[in-house]
Design an enzyme around this catalytic site. Sequence first.
Site, PDB file in Angstrom:
ATOM      1  CG  ASP A  82       0.743 -37.263   8.461  1.00 48.87           C
ATOM      2  OD1 ASP A  82       1.591 -36.573   9.062  1.00 48.87           O
ATOM      3  OD2 ASP A  82      -0.276 -36.781   7.917  1.00 48.87           O
ATOM      4  CD  GLU A 113      -0.334 -31.338  10.840  1.00 51.17           C
ATOM      5  OE1 GLU A 113      -0.845 -30.447  11.560  1.00 51.17           O
ATOM      6  OE2 GLU A 113      -1.002 -32.056  10.067  1.00 51.17           O
ATOM      7  CD  GLU A 176      -1.686 -28.312   4.233  1.00 53.87           C
ATOM      8  OE1 GLU A 176      -1.063 -29.169   4.868  1.00 53.87           O
ATOM      9  OE2 GLU A 176      -2.906 -28.400   3.962  1.00 53.87           O
TER      10      GLU A 176
HETATM   11  O1  KIV Z   1      -2.372 -35.886   5.811  1.00 53.44           O
HETATM   12  C1  KIV Z   1      -1.975 -35.525   4.697  1.00 53.44           C
HETATM   13  O2  KIV Z   1      -2.400 -36.025   3.655  1.00 53.44           O
HETATM   14  C2  KIV Z   1      -0.984 -34.460   4.659  1.00 53.44           C
HETATM   15  C3  KIV Z   1      -0.802 -33.758   3.361  1.00 53.44           C
HETATM   16  C4  KIV Z   1      -1.883 -32.748   3.236  1.00 53.44           C
HETATM   17  C5  KIV Z   1       0.538 -33.133   3.244  1.00 53.44           C
HETATM   18  O3  KIV Z   1      -0.393 -34.128   5.648  1.00 53.44           O
END
Ligand code: KIV
Length: 258
Positions: A82, A113, A176
């Site tokens: 992420d 994002e 989300e």
């Molecule tokens: O950071 C995270 O765990 C996420 C999830 C909420 C999809 O982006």
Amino acid sequence: MKKETLRTIKARKGKEKLVMLTAYDALFAKLFAPFVDMLLVGDSLNMSFAGRSDTLSATMDQMLYHTKAVCAGAPKSFVIFDMPYGSYTDQITALQNAIRVYQESDADAIKLEGGKEKAHIVQHLVQNGVAVMGHIGLLPQHVRGEGGYKVVSDKEKLLDDAKALEEAGAFALILEGVKATLAKDITNSVSIPVIGIGAGADVDGQVLVWSDMLGLFEEFKPKFVKRYCNGASLVKEAVQRYANEVKSAQFPDKDHSY
Ligand code: KIV
């Protein structure tokens, strides 16, 4: 266990639901791996593990540390990194950071994002050989800019965002904080898998934050979180028992002594 690939993940669109869970370390990644298709090293770790009030202060170094641990614990899992806030503000920054992810860890893909406004960045990454998962709807990294976490209901924007990311080459999307009926329309509008979180059942898969679904994170519980075990109580009871047994000299007994 056979490792998922971009091809097998994309082929699940509209078929068997994809199961995704966050993971932050080797110990738990190893426990989760047999049951899930993808592990997400989410920047949510900044809240549940680093104790911060939101995800915005997560850094590349911090995310790489956790991603290396997850990859080591679950070498046969499809692992997604992420991208933290500020690490993909423009094409050059995003590519430099994505290259770091691939060079310093065994992550299979990155997630970022944003929708249409980030499509040019997704396209640049994809053109340079990076596998990208999009994330639209409620964007946790926008919490300060938006003044809170809000369910998203702008259908036109969501459709535009989903289409733009699909066209840019994202292999899948997280959706989300969107009402179930709207999430169904968004899912039907694209040919790539849509993984929901707080987006109802009519999507191609689900993701949850592991410390939420195991009932370990007690600060707050969003409506969409289902607790599959009461982790916090289990842990507290066990530690309380241990403490009592140490104080009363019941532990260690003969069975636990050399
Ligand atoms: O950071 C995270 O765990 C996420 C999830 C909420 C999809 O982006």
